[in-house]
Design an enzyme around this catalytic site. Structure first.
Site, mmCIF file in Angstrom:
data_model
loop_
_atom_site.group_PDB
_atom_site.id
_atom_site.type_symbol
_atom_site.label_atom_id
_atom_site.label_comp_id
_atom_site.label_asym_id
_atom_site.label_seq_id
_atom_site.Cartn_x
_atom_site.Cartn_y
_atom_site.Cartn_z
ATOM 1 N N ALA A 4 0.851 -1.197 0.000
ATOM 2 C CA ALA A 4 0.000 0.000 0.000
ATOM 3 C C ALA A 4 0.885 1.245 0.000
ATOM 4 C CB ALA A 4 -0.916 -0.017 1.216
ATOM 5 N N ASN A 5 0.307 2.409 0.233
ATOM 6 C CA ASN A 5 1.082 3.651 0.339
ATOM 7 C C ASN A 5 0.386 4.578 1.328
ATOM 8 O OD1 ASN A 5 -0.802 5.489 -1.199
ATOM 9 N ND2 ASN A 5 -0.435 3.930 -2.755
#
Ligand code: C5P
Length: 230
Positions: free
Chosen positions: A29-30
């Site tokens: 993810a980020n």
């Protein structure tokens, strides 16, 4: 009172991160909070547009009146965007993961003793902005992308605008501190440049809501002479 100058228009907005599964318990993810995209969806809706908000996993409520389509992966986000067409306006503010795990584990991946590298191979995700910007009957009249850069902001943003085929790029320097936050990602404020075919405009440091309101006003002014879809 907010002018209803987007009444009858359909806007597609993407927001948030993507989650790319590694196995049933892990993902890539980020740090995107989704706040700028959600604020844009709210601002377009406030001006009377029908808004479809395709969002990766975030902890924000859907703005009132906005149709939320929750997704996890980049592939799901692309499919949801295509299903939401036709649209007059596309604002793609999601931080789409560049890569996904080629073969996510169907069971939790194990560390093998003595194996130094992770047993992962990555595949490049589809580019939703480039895909929606491609010429054709379903291309929205105005396609807007975002560029988060840490260096050569304006040159990279102008280059990105041409390469992806979108109309405008909202460029922000994510190396700048977002007023008390570690960076623009996840912060409350945003300092952006609007990059169009006519050149570049520097906007002052604004609250993400103000960036959204200003962008919505620009979109309405730009579309005023365009006829409605369908
Ligand atoms: O190439 P880069 O990720 O810097 O481009 C950012 C812009 O492209 C953003 O508007 C983002 O939402 C969009 N994008 C996309 N699909 C991708 C990668 C980026 O729509 N796979």
């Amino acid at each position: 009172p907010v002018p209803q100058d987007l009444a009858g228009r359909h806007a597609l907005v993407t927001a948030g991160p993507t989650h790319e599964p590694i196995d049933p318990v892990r993902y890539i993810a980020n740090r995107s909070s989704g706040r700028q995209g959600y604020a844009i969806a709210a601002a377009l809706s406030a001006r009377g547009a029908g808004v479809t908000l395709v969002s990766g996993p975030v902890s924000l409520p859907a703005p009132p009146g906005v149709a939320l389509v929750p997704v996890e992966t980049a592939s799901d986000m692309l499919a949801a965007c295509e299903a939401a067409l036709p649209a007059d306006i596309a604002v793609l503010a999601a931080a789409v993961g560049d890569w996904r795990v080629t073969h996510p584990g169907t069971a939790k991946l194990k560390k093998r003793p003595g194996q130094p590298a992770a047993p992962l191979s990555l595949t490049v995700n589809p580019d939703i902005l480039a895909s929606l910007s491609a010429p054709g009957p379903r291309r929205p009249a105005l396609v807007i992308g975002f560029a988060a850069e840490t260096e050569d902001l304006l040159a990279n943003a102008a280059d990105k605008r041409r390469r992806k085929g979108c109309d405008w790029i909202v460029a922000n320097d994510v190396s700048l501190p977002g007023d008390g936050s570690p960076g623009v990602m996840g912060g409350d404020r945003n300092q952006v440049h609007l990059v169009t075919a006519d050149g570049t405009e520097a906007w002052p440091s604004l609250d993400k809501r103000e960036v959204a309101d200003r962008l919505a006003a620009r979109i309405a002014a730009h579309l005023a002479p365009h006829s409605l879809i369908r």
